[in-house]
Design a protein around this motif. Structure first.
Motif, PDB file in Angstrom:
ATOM      1  N   ALA A 172       0.390  -1.545  -0.593  1.00 19.01           N
ATOM      2  CA  ALA A 172      -0.135  -0.173   0.084  1.00 19.01           C
ATOM      3  C   ALA A 172       0.823   1.135  -0.123  1.00 19.01           C
ATOM      4  CB  ALA A 172      -1.161   0.018   1.318  1.00 19.01           C
ATOM      5  N   MET A 173       0.018   2.067  -0.461  1.00 16.74           N
ATOM      6  CA  MET A 173       0.753   3.748  -0.136  1.00 16.74           C
ATOM      7  C   MET A 173      -0.839   4.373   0.305  1.00 16.74           C
ATOM      8  SD  MET A 173       1.884   6.952  -3.697  1.00 16.74           S
ATOM      9  CE  MET A 173       3.552   5.922  -3.371  1.00 16.74           C
ATOM     10  N   ILE A 174      -0.582   4.817   1.091  1.00 18.84           N
ATOM     11  CA  ILE A 174      -1.272   6.021   2.052  1.00 18.84           C
ATOM     12  C   ILE A 174      -1.245   7.090   1.180  1.00 18.84           C
ATOM     13  CG2 ILE A 174      -2.872   6.364   4.166  1.00 18.84           C
ATOM     14  CD1 ILE A 174      -2.465   3.478   3.847  1.00 18.84           C
ATOM     15  N   VAL A 175      -2.196   8.169   0.845  1.00 17.22           N
ATOM     16  CA  VAL A 175      -2.041   9.621   0.260  1.00 17.22           C
ATOM     17  C   VAL A 175      -2.830  10.711   1.616  1.00 17.22           C
ATOM     18  CG1 VAL A 175      -2.305  11.591  -1.333  1.00 17.22           C
ATOM     19  CG2 VAL A 175      -1.680   9.512  -1.704  1.00 17.22           C
ATOM     20  N   HIS A 176      -2.822  11.452   2.216  1.00 13.14           N
ATOM     21  CA  HIS A 176      -4.020  12.005   3.076  1.00 13.14           C
ATOM     22  C   HIS A 176      -3.406  13.495   2.874  1.00 13.14           C
ATOM     23  CE1 HIS A 176      -0.707  12.649   6.740  1.00 13.14           C
ATOM     24  NE2 HIS A 176      -0.840  10.892   6.780  1.00 13.14           N
ATOM     25  N   ALA A 177      -4.559  14.652   3.119  1.00 14.69           N
ATOM     26  CA  ALA A 177      -4.456  16.136   3.172  1.00 14.69           C
ATOM     27  C   ALA A 177      -4.611  16.804   4.188  1.00 14.69           C
ATOM     28  CB  ALA A 177      -5.039  15.960   1.513  1.00 14.69           C
ATOM     29  N   VAL A 229      -1.686  20.856   2.216  1.00 13.62           N
ATOM     30  CA  VAL A 229      -0.478  19.864   1.765  1.00 13.62           C
ATOM     31  C   VAL A 229      -1.295  18.055   1.747  1.00 13.62           C
ATOM     32  CG1 VAL A 229       1.013  20.964   2.562  1.00 13.62           C
ATOM     33  CG2 VAL A 229       0.399  18.913   3.984  1.00 13.62           C
ATOM     34  N   PHE A 230      -0.239  17.581   0.811  1.00 12.64           N
ATOM     35  CA  PHE A 230      -0.521  15.732   0.331  1.00 12.64           C
ATOM     36  C   PHE A 230       0.488  15.289   1.005  1.00 12.64           C
ATOM     37  CE2 PHE A 230      -2.249  17.048  -3.386  1.00 12.64           C
ATOM     38  CZ  PHE A 230      -3.469  16.776  -2.786  1.00 12.64           C
ATOM     39  N   HIS A 231       0.059  14.602   2.830  1.00 10.06           N
ATOM     40  CA  HIS A 231       1.567  13.291   2.165  1.00 10.06           C
ATOM     41  C   HIS A 231       0.983  11.998   1.873  1.00 10.06           C
ATOM     42  CE1 HIS A 231       2.696  15.996   5.881  1.00 10.06           C
ATOM     43  NE2 HIS A 231       2.290  16.037   6.317  1.00 10.06           N
ATOM     44  N   ILE A 232       2.539  12.018   1.683  1.00  7.56           N
ATOM     45  CA  ILE A 232       2.618  10.299   0.787  1.00  7.56           C
ATOM     46  C   ILE A 232       3.258   9.502   1.223  1.00  7.56           C
ATOM     47  CG2 ILE A 232       2.705   9.134  -1.847  1.00  7.56           C
ATOM     48  CD1 ILE A 232       1.952  12.013  -2.659  1.00  7.56           C
ATOM     49  N   TYR A 290       9.404   5.280   2.302  1.00  7.15           N
ATOM     50  CA  TYR A 290       9.273   6.318   2.038  1.00  7.15           C
ATOM     51  C   TYR A 290       8.367   7.210   2.503  1.00  7.15           C
ATOM     52  CZ  TYR A 290       7.507   5.721  -2.494  1.00  7.15           C
ATOM     53  OH  TYR A 290       6.572   6.147  -3.054  1.00  7.15           O
ATOM     54  N   SER A 291       8.630   9.358   2.603  1.00  3.49           N
ATOM     55  CA  SER A 291       7.014  10.339   3.319  1.00  3.49           C
ATOM     56  C   SER A 291       7.688  10.798   2.876  1.00  3.49           C
ATOM     57  CB  SER A 291       6.886  10.121   4.755  1.00  3.49           C
ATOM     58  OG  SER A 291       6.614  11.064   4.712  1.00  3.49           O
ATOM     59  N   LEU A 292       6.817  11.565   1.258  1.00  2.00           N
ATOM     60  CA  LEU A 292       6.620  12.627   0.647  1.00  2.00           C
ATOM     61  C   LEU A 292       5.688  13.811   1.543  1.00  2.00           C
ATOM     62  CD1 LEU A 292       8.198  10.877  -2.061  1.00  2.00           C
ATOM     63  CD2 LEU A 292       9.246  12.273  -0.710  1.00  2.00           C
ATOM     64  N   THR A 293       5.820  15.090   1.349  1.00  2.83           N
ATOM     65  CA  THR A 293       4.964  16.054   1.212  1.00  2.83           C
ATOM     66  C   THR A 293       5.166  16.665   0.486  1.00  2.83           C
ATOM     67  OG1 THR A 293       5.188  15.744   3.692  1.00  2.83           O
ATOM     68  CG2 THR A 293       3.669  17.857   2.593  1.00  2.83           C
ATOM     69  N   TYR A 294       3.879  17.680  -0.542  1.00  2.15           N
ATOM     70  CA  TYR A 294       3.759  17.686  -1.516  1.00  2.15           C
ATOM     71  C   TYR A 294       2.765  18.687  -1.286  1.00  2.15           C
ATOM     72  CZ  TYR A 294       5.464  14.508  -3.961  1.00  2.15           C
ATOM     73  OH  TYR A 294       6.566  13.121  -5.100  1.00  2.15           O
ATOM     74  N   ASN A 295       3.309  20.105  -1.686  1.00  8.60           N
ATOM     75  CA  ASN A 295       1.881  21.557  -1.334  1.00  8.60           C
ATOM     76  C   ASN A 295       1.106  20.438  -2.121  1.00  8.60           C
ATOM     77  OD1 ASN A 295       0.313  24.227  -2.727  1.00  8.60           O
ATOM     78  ND2 ASN A 295       1.621  24.374  -0.825  1.00  8.60           N
ATOM     79  N   ALA A 296      -0.833  21.047  -2.113  1.00  4.61           N
ATOM     80  CA  ALA A 296      -1.516  20.442  -2.655  1.00  4.61           C
ATOM     81  C   ALA A 296      -1.669  21.038  -3.700  1.00  4.61           C
ATOM     82  CB  ALA A 296      -2.960  20.125  -1.729  1.00  4.61           C
ATOM     83  N   HIS A 297      -1.612  22.477  -3.775  1.00  3.99           N
ATOM     84  CA  HIS A 297      -2.578  23.347  -4.078  1.00  3.99           C
ATOM     85  C   HIS A 297      -1.339  24.240  -5.671  1.00  3.99           C
ATOM     86  CE1 HIS A 297      -5.704  23.786  -2.582  1.00  3.99           C
ATOM     87  NE2 HIS A 297      -5.516  24.078  -1.398  1.00  3.99           N
TER      88      HIS A 297
END
Length: 148
Positions: A43-48, A56-59, A66-73
């Motif tokens: 699994a990969m989990i994505v929450h915002a 933000v999106f945390h993946i 691994y854990s990545l964070t993206y600005n959602a916009h």
């Protein structure tokens, strides 16, 4: 004038809040979400959440971790490309929307609120048009976390 602009910016910031929902992305094409037996490595989990006034999106992936964070916009494309890469590398096609929980085991057991099958036939897997269509679907699915 600077003080007024600063006050407007502060008032427009959203308060921090955890995610209400998460996406569980399947890495196994054999996985049936209805059996609720998902292993962390599948699994990969994505929450915002909203952090520091920003969506933000945390993946999170567990195998390898691994854990990545993206600005959602400003970086929706980056988040979608990350999920796309995970699905492609692991021959995955399924995504489900569930209630968010900090506990991964609980999160994986939550019943699906919604499910998506974004499979691409093997004959079209190298087709740029099919790849772009799948990427666009992923962006729309990620956006569901922002409106809830």
């Amino acid at each position: 004038m600077n003080d007024i602009a600063r006050e407007i910016v502060e008032l427009s910031r959203q308060p921090n809040r955890p995610s209400q929902f998460a996406l569980v992305v399947s890495a196994s094409e054999r996985f049936d979400f209805r059996n609720e037996q998902l292993d962390h490595s599948d699994a990969m989990i994505v929450h915002a959440p909203i952090e520091h006034g920003q969506s933000v999106f945390h993946i999170i992936s567990y195998e390898p971790y691994y854990s990545l964070t993206y600005n959602a916009h400003s970086n929706l494309d980056g988040a979608a490309a990350c999920v796309y890469g995970f699905l492609t590398k692991n021959s995955g096609d399924y995504i489900r929307l569930v209630g968010y929980s900090e506990n991964v085991d609980d999160l994986l057991r939550h019943p699906a609120i919604s499910e998506w099958n974004i499979s691409m036939s093997r004959s079209r897997s190298g087709d740029p048009e099919a790849m772009m269509k799948r990427l666009q679907m992923l962006k729309q699915i990620l956006k569901t976390l922002l409106v809830m």
